[in-house]
Design an enzyme around this catalytic site. Sequence first.
Site, PDB file in Angstrom:
ATOM      1  N   TRP A  20       0.857  -1.176   0.000  1.00 49.42           N
ATOM      2  CA  TRP A  20       0.000   0.000   0.000  1.00 49.42           C
ATOM      3  C   TRP A  20       0.902   1.237   0.000  1.00 49.42           C
ATOM      4  O   TRP A  20       0.516   2.290   0.455  1.00 49.42           O
ATOM      5  CB  TRP A  20      -0.922   0.088   1.228  1.00 49.42           C
ATOM      6  CG  TRP A  20      -2.196  -0.669   1.156  1.00 49.42           C
ATOM      7  CD1 TRP A  20      -2.567  -1.701   1.976  1.00 49.42           C
ATOM      8  CD2 TRP A  20      -3.335  -0.458   0.288  1.00 49.42           C
ATOM      9  NE1 TRP A  20      -3.822  -2.143   1.637  1.00 49.42           N
ATOM     10  CE2 TRP A  20      -4.312  -1.404   0.622  1.00 49.42           C
ATOM     11  CE3 TRP A  20      -3.602   0.446  -0.764  1.00 49.42           C
ATOM     12  CZ2 TRP A  20      -5.544  -1.478  -0.046  1.00 49.42           C
ATOM     13  CZ3 TRP A  20      -4.807   0.367  -1.421  1.00 49.42           C
ATOM     14  CH2 TRP A  20      -5.770  -0.584  -1.058  1.00 49.42           C
ATOM     15  N   HIS A  25      -1.302   2.419   3.818  1.00 48.99           N
ATOM     16  CA  HIS A  25      -1.362   1.946   5.208  1.00 48.99           C
ATOM     17  C   HIS A  25      -1.538   3.106   6.185  1.00 48.99           C
ATOM     18  O   HIS A  25      -2.286   3.009   7.161  1.00 48.99           O
ATOM     19  CB  HIS A  25      -0.077   1.196   5.557  1.00 48.99           C
ATOM     20  CG  HIS A  25      -0.091  -0.219   5.091  1.00 48.99           C
ATOM     21  ND1 HIS A  25      -0.897  -1.183   5.654  1.00 48.99           N
ATOM     22  CD2 HIS A  25       0.586  -0.843   4.100  1.00 48.99           C
ATOM     23  CE1 HIS A  25      -0.700  -2.338   5.051  1.00 48.99           C
ATOM     24  NE2 HIS A  25       0.190  -2.156   4.098  1.00 48.99           N
ATOM     25  N   ASP A  64       6.051  -3.893   7.534  1.00 52.66           N
ATOM     26  CA  ASP A  64       6.835  -3.971   6.297  1.00 52.66           C
ATOM     27  C   ASP A  64       8.316  -3.761   6.565  1.00 52.66           C
ATOM     28  O   ASP A  64       9.163  -4.294   5.850  1.00 52.66           O
ATOM     29  CB  ASP A  64       6.363  -2.911   5.293  1.00 52.66           C
ATOM     30  CG  ASP A  64       5.197  -3.417   4.452  1.00 52.66           C
ATOM     31  OD1 ASP A  64       5.112  -4.640   4.216  1.00 52.66           O
ATOM     32  OD2 ASP A  64       4.380  -2.584   4.025  1.00 52.66           O
ATOM     33  N   ARG A  67       9.837  -7.247   7.800  1.00 51.69           N
ATOM     34  CA  ARG A  67       9.607  -8.524   7.125  1.00 51.69           C
ATOM     35  C   ARG A  67      10.826  -9.043   6.364  1.00 51.69           C
ATOM     36  O   ARG A  67      10.916 -10.227   6.088  1.00 51.69           O
ATOM     37  CB  ARG A  67       8.384  -8.475   6.214  1.00 51.69           C
ATOM     38  CG  ARG A  67       8.525  -7.585   5.017  1.00 51.69           C
ATOM     39  CD  ARG A  67       7.222  -7.523   4.233  1.00 51.69           C
ATOM     40  NE  ARG A  67       6.992  -8.743   3.455  1.00 51.69           N
ATOM     41  CZ  ARG A  67       6.047  -8.852   2.521  1.00 51.69           C
ATOM     42  NH1 ARG A  67       5.233  -7.832   2.279  1.00 51.69           N
ATOM     43  NH2 ARG A  67       5.883  -9.962   1.850  1.00 51.69           N
ATOM     44  N   HIS A  79       1.357 -11.292   5.156  1.00 49.88           N
ATOM     45  CA  HIS A  79       0.856 -10.089   4.484  1.00 49.88           C
ATOM     46  C   HIS A  79      -0.162 -10.390   3.387  1.00 49.88           C
ATOM     47  O   HIS A  79      -0.706  -9.468   2.789  1.00 49.88           O
ATOM     48  CB  HIS A  79       2.016  -9.294   3.874  1.00 49.88           C
ATOM     49  CG  HIS A  79       2.942  -8.695   4.884  1.00 49.88           C
ATOM     50  ND1 HIS A  79       3.026  -7.338   5.115  1.00 49.88           N
ATOM     51  CD2 HIS A  79       3.814  -9.270   5.759  1.00 49.88           C
ATOM     52  CE1 HIS A  79       3.927  -7.105   6.049  1.00 49.88           C
ATOM     53  NE2 HIS A  79       4.423  -8.258   6.460  1.00 49.88           N
ATOM     54  N   HIS A 135      -1.509  -3.119  10.443  1.00 49.16           N
ATOM     55  CA  HIS A 135      -0.963  -3.317   9.107  1.00 49.16           C
ATOM     56  C   HIS A 135      -1.744  -4.357   8.287  1.00 49.16           C
ATOM     57  O   HIS A 135      -2.087  -4.118   7.125  1.00 49.16           O
ATOM     58  CB  HIS A 135       0.500  -3.752   9.215  1.00 49.16           C
ATOM     59  CG  HIS A 135       1.197  -3.808   7.889  1.00 49.16           C
ATOM     60  ND1 HIS A 135       1.794  -2.703   7.324  1.00 49.16           N
ATOM     61  CD2 HIS A 135       1.355  -4.814   6.996  1.00 49.16           C
ATOM     62  CE1 HIS A 135       2.301  -3.029   6.144  1.00 49.16           C
ATOM     63  NE2 HIS A 135       2.052  -4.309   5.921  1.00 49.16           N
ATOM     64  N   ASP A 139      -3.550  -4.581   4.572  1.00 41.89           N
ATOM     65  CA  ASP A 139      -3.161  -5.505   3.498  1.00 41.89           C
ATOM     66  C   ASP A 139      -4.330  -6.322   2.950  1.00 41.89           C
ATOM     67  O   ASP A 139      -4.458  -6.502   1.737  1.00 41.89           O
ATOM     68  CB  ASP A 139      -2.096  -6.496   4.018  1.00 41.89           C
ATOM     69  CG  ASP A 139      -0.693  -5.929   3.931  1.00 41.89           C
ATOM     70  OD1 ASP A 139      -0.477  -4.941   3.208  1.00 41.89           O
ATOM     71  OD2 ASP A 139       0.204  -6.495   4.597  1.00 41.89           O
ATOM     72  N   HIS A 145      -3.373  -8.609  -2.599  1.00 38.74           N
ATOM     73  CA  HIS A 145      -2.854  -9.344  -1.438  1.00 38.74           C
ATOM     74  C   HIS A 145      -3.697 -10.591  -1.183  1.00 38.74           C
ATOM     75  O   HIS A 145      -3.460 -11.322  -0.225  1.00 38.74           O
ATOM     76  CB  HIS A 145      -2.809  -8.450  -0.194  1.00 38.74           C
ATOM     77  CG  HIS A 145      -1.606  -7.547  -0.180  1.00 38.74           C
ATOM     78  ND1 HIS A 145      -0.602  -7.648   0.752  1.00 38.74           N
ATOM     79  CD2 HIS A 145      -1.244  -6.546  -1.008  1.00 38.74           C
ATOM     80  CE1 HIS A 145       0.335  -6.732   0.515  1.00 38.74           C
ATOM     81  NE2 HIS A 145      -0.041  -6.045  -0.558  1.00 38.74           N
ATOM     82  N   HIS A 168       1.450  -5.394  -9.077  1.00 36.74           N
ATOM     83  CA  HIS A 168       1.261  -5.338  -7.624  1.00 36.74           C
ATOM     84  C   HIS A 168       1.561  -3.929  -7.112  1.00 36.74           C
ATOM     85  O   HIS A 168       0.804  -3.368  -6.315  1.00 36.74           O
ATOM     86  CB  HIS A 168       2.173  -6.367  -6.936  1.00 36.74           C
ATOM     87  CG  HIS A 168       1.885  -6.519  -5.471  1.00 36.74           C
ATOM     88  ND1 HIS A 168       0.992  -7.443  -4.983  1.00 36.74           N
ATOM     89  CD2 HIS A 168       2.345  -5.836  -4.391  1.00 36.74           C
ATOM     90  CE1 HIS A 168       0.917  -7.330  -3.666  1.00 36.74           C
ATOM     91  NE2 HIS A 168       1.738  -6.363  -3.272  1.00 36.74           N
ATOM     92  N   ASP A 172      -0.673  -1.372  -5.039  1.00 33.73           N
ATOM     93  CA  ASP A 172      -0.195  -0.965  -3.713  1.00 33.73           C
ATOM     94  C   ASP A 172      -0.066   0.552  -3.619  1.00 33.73           C
ATOM     95  O   ASP A 172      -0.386   1.146  -2.585  1.00 33.73           O
ATOM     96  CB  ASP A 172       1.201  -1.556  -3.443  1.00 33.73           C
ATOM     97  CG  ASP A 172       1.156  -2.835  -2.616  1.00 33.73           C
ATOM     98  OD1 ASP A 172       0.062  -3.239  -2.190  1.00 33.73           O
ATOM     99  OD2 ASP A 172       2.231  -3.419  -2.404  1.00 33.73           O
TER     100      ASP A 172
END
Length: 300
Positions: A20, A25, A64, A67, A79, A135, A139, A145, A168, A172
């Site tokens: 995102w 987010h 994020d 990760r 996610h 978060h 997602d 996602h 993607h 996002d």
Amino acid sequence: MKPSTFLAVGLASLPQAIAWGGFGHITVAYIASDFVLPETASYFQTLLRNDSSSYLAGVATWADSIRYTKWGHFTGIFHFIDAKDSPPSSCTVDFERDCKEEGCVVTAIANYTSRLLDPGLPAWERAQAAKFVVHFVGDIHQPLHTEDVARGGNGISVRFDGTQLNLHHVWDSSIAEKIVGGVRRAPYAEARRWADELSQGIRTGKFEALRGEWLDGVRLEESQEMALAWAREGNAFVCSHVLPEGPEAIVGQELGGKYFDAAAPVIELQVAKAGYRLAAWLDLVAKSIAESESDFGHDL
Ligand SMILES: *[C@@H]1O[C@H](CO)[C@@H](O)[C@H](O)[C@H]1NC(C)=O
Ligand SMILES: *[C@@H]1O[C@H](CO)[C@@H](O)[C@H](O)[C@H]1NC(C)=O
């Protein structure tokens, strides 16, 4: 697509735009903070040790940031849920088929909600759980996602206003950023402004008539079923708006025009919905904690 290629794409897009795009987010978190009850706000301000109005926005991208670390590597699969459906003819999320044994965004929302509610955990672990919940609720509302095709579109190369990107990333970040006319560096001010607009839409604007049904099925006791329903709702947009003519047809296409015009309302809807639902969810958590603390008081 080879996992190594996927990782390279993920890392390459890290500094600029994370899931995102960070921007989505942070907006979701600001919308949530617009709608939580005052007692919920003060509970989470204390837990997250931040008494400003950005107490949720400030932790919205933390998941994020960890990760790709050695410690946080196990959270990467939390996610998303890779629906092995076949857009555009058939879209659906099947929990048994699509959630990996080690977990997915659906189980992650349930897991970190129950950890948030667990008085046996130290405050720092409950704070961490809160950051994950903020978060992952974001997602799960991003259609890609909840889709397996080309790793949620990471492996599909497209163009957006002339720039080559993967699909993607477009969902996002690019669409949301174009809606607000571009986002530069620290996205907090822009996210706050976009959240103002969307929150206004929820209160008295285009989302007012919808916000009641957004909370259907929102029950602490059924967190996994609830999250699965949210995943299915986002995944339906994969057939209708993300890949309306299938994965092959979109390769190399310019998406900044007509495609954007159709996609922008979906992004607005999903961001508004995610923020409003997150607020309701945090209210339920805070209420449940307050009740169990007062029950405990009585027992003594
Ligand atoms: C609260 O979070 C915001 C956003 O991350 C940050 O700018 C601010 O410094 C934080 N305040 C405190 C007291 O930590
Ligand atoms: C729940 O969260 C904890 C803490 O991050 C993690 O160790 C555990 O693997 C998670 N469980 C599931 C089922 O996701």
